[in-house]
Design an enzyme around this catalytic site. Sequence first.
Site, PDB file in Angstrom:
ATOM      1  N   ASP A 115       6.856 -11.702  10.400  1.00  0.00           N
ATOM      2  CA  ASP A 115       6.878 -11.498  11.818  1.00  0.00           C
ATOM      3  C   ASP A 115       7.478  -9.987  12.131  1.00  0.00           C
ATOM      4  O   ASP A 115       7.923  -9.351  11.266  1.00  0.00           O
ATOM      5  CB  ASP A 115       7.767 -12.457  12.430  1.00  0.00           C
ATOM      6  CG  ASP A 115       9.085 -12.780  11.824  1.00  0.00           C
ATOM      7  OD1 ASP A 115       9.528 -11.799  11.022  1.00  0.00           O
ATOM      8  OD2 ASP A 115       9.678 -13.447  12.234  1.00  0.00           O
TER       9      ASP A 115
ATOM     10  N   ASN B  30      17.991 -23.090  15.596  1.00  0.00           N
ATOM     11  CA  ASN B  30      17.078 -23.983  16.452  1.00  0.00           C
ATOM     12  C   ASN B  30      15.807 -24.343  15.589  1.00  0.00           C
ATOM     13  O   ASN B  30      15.164 -24.809  16.110  1.00  0.00           O
ATOM     14  CB  ASN B  30      16.651 -23.143  17.865  1.00  0.00           C
ATOM     15  CG  ASN B  30      15.582 -21.926  17.425  1.00  0.00           C
ATOM     16  OD1 ASN B  30      15.424 -21.628  16.225  1.00  0.00           O
ATOM     17  ND2 ASN B  30      15.046 -21.420  18.493  1.00  0.00           N
TER      18      ASN B  30
END
Length: 243
Positions: free
Chosen positions: A67, A136
């Site tokens: 990313d 998360n």
Amino acid sequence: MRVIICENYEEMSKQAAKLVISQVTLKPESILGLATGSTPIGMYDKLIEANKAGEVDFSKVTTFNLDEYYPLSADNDQSYHYFMNEHLFSKTNIPFERTHVPDGEAANPEKECEEYDKKIEAAGGIDLQILGIGQNGHIGFNEPDKNLIAGTHLTELTDSTIEANSRFFEKKEDVPTKALTMGIASILKSKKIIIMANGAAKHEVVSALMTPDITTDIPATMLKIHSDVVVICDKEAFYGKQN
Ligand code: PGA
């Protein structure tokens, strides 16, 4: 999913580096999927040492990173281009022209993403993908959501990710709110996957990997579909805070 529980961060880094070195030794022209974040830095240090000592040769590998923030220029010191050069590429014999990180300045991000997946496919697919994991449950920047996206795409970062990553920026407002990320299918197409986690803050999410449940609320649980995943974590991530 196999699990290797290590004494500490140092041990985790060594174990992960060992597997990368084995991969490249067995297949010198390996396609490696790479990750940023604080987790893999120790492993990269071990790979640099081994490369310098002549224990592993990276001259034939190709790399694809997961990313990049968007928009952010490659020379910005918070970009993942910069991170990879700093922590690995410039210190090994990985040929720079065979390293790939999504272009955080692409004028047409959709096209950039489509081409990124095509480049991975044209290279023959990722042999070994290294992953960190967000608190998360994100992998790459595939954030918890009702739907996950298969291919590389432009995504909005969640507040918790912006908060977690703000430690690398001067202030929270400086953290880009978007990123280009490989999608869940881009990741799951990798032949082998190593997911690394250290520290008690990752205990809850590592625990979620150990249950049978798969949920888009914890994107990393998608890895349970894959037949060759190894979790390499330290004791704190696996058992929680140690006294
Ligand atoms: P970290 O980030 O390695 O800095 O904890 C992991 C991630 O967000 O994937």
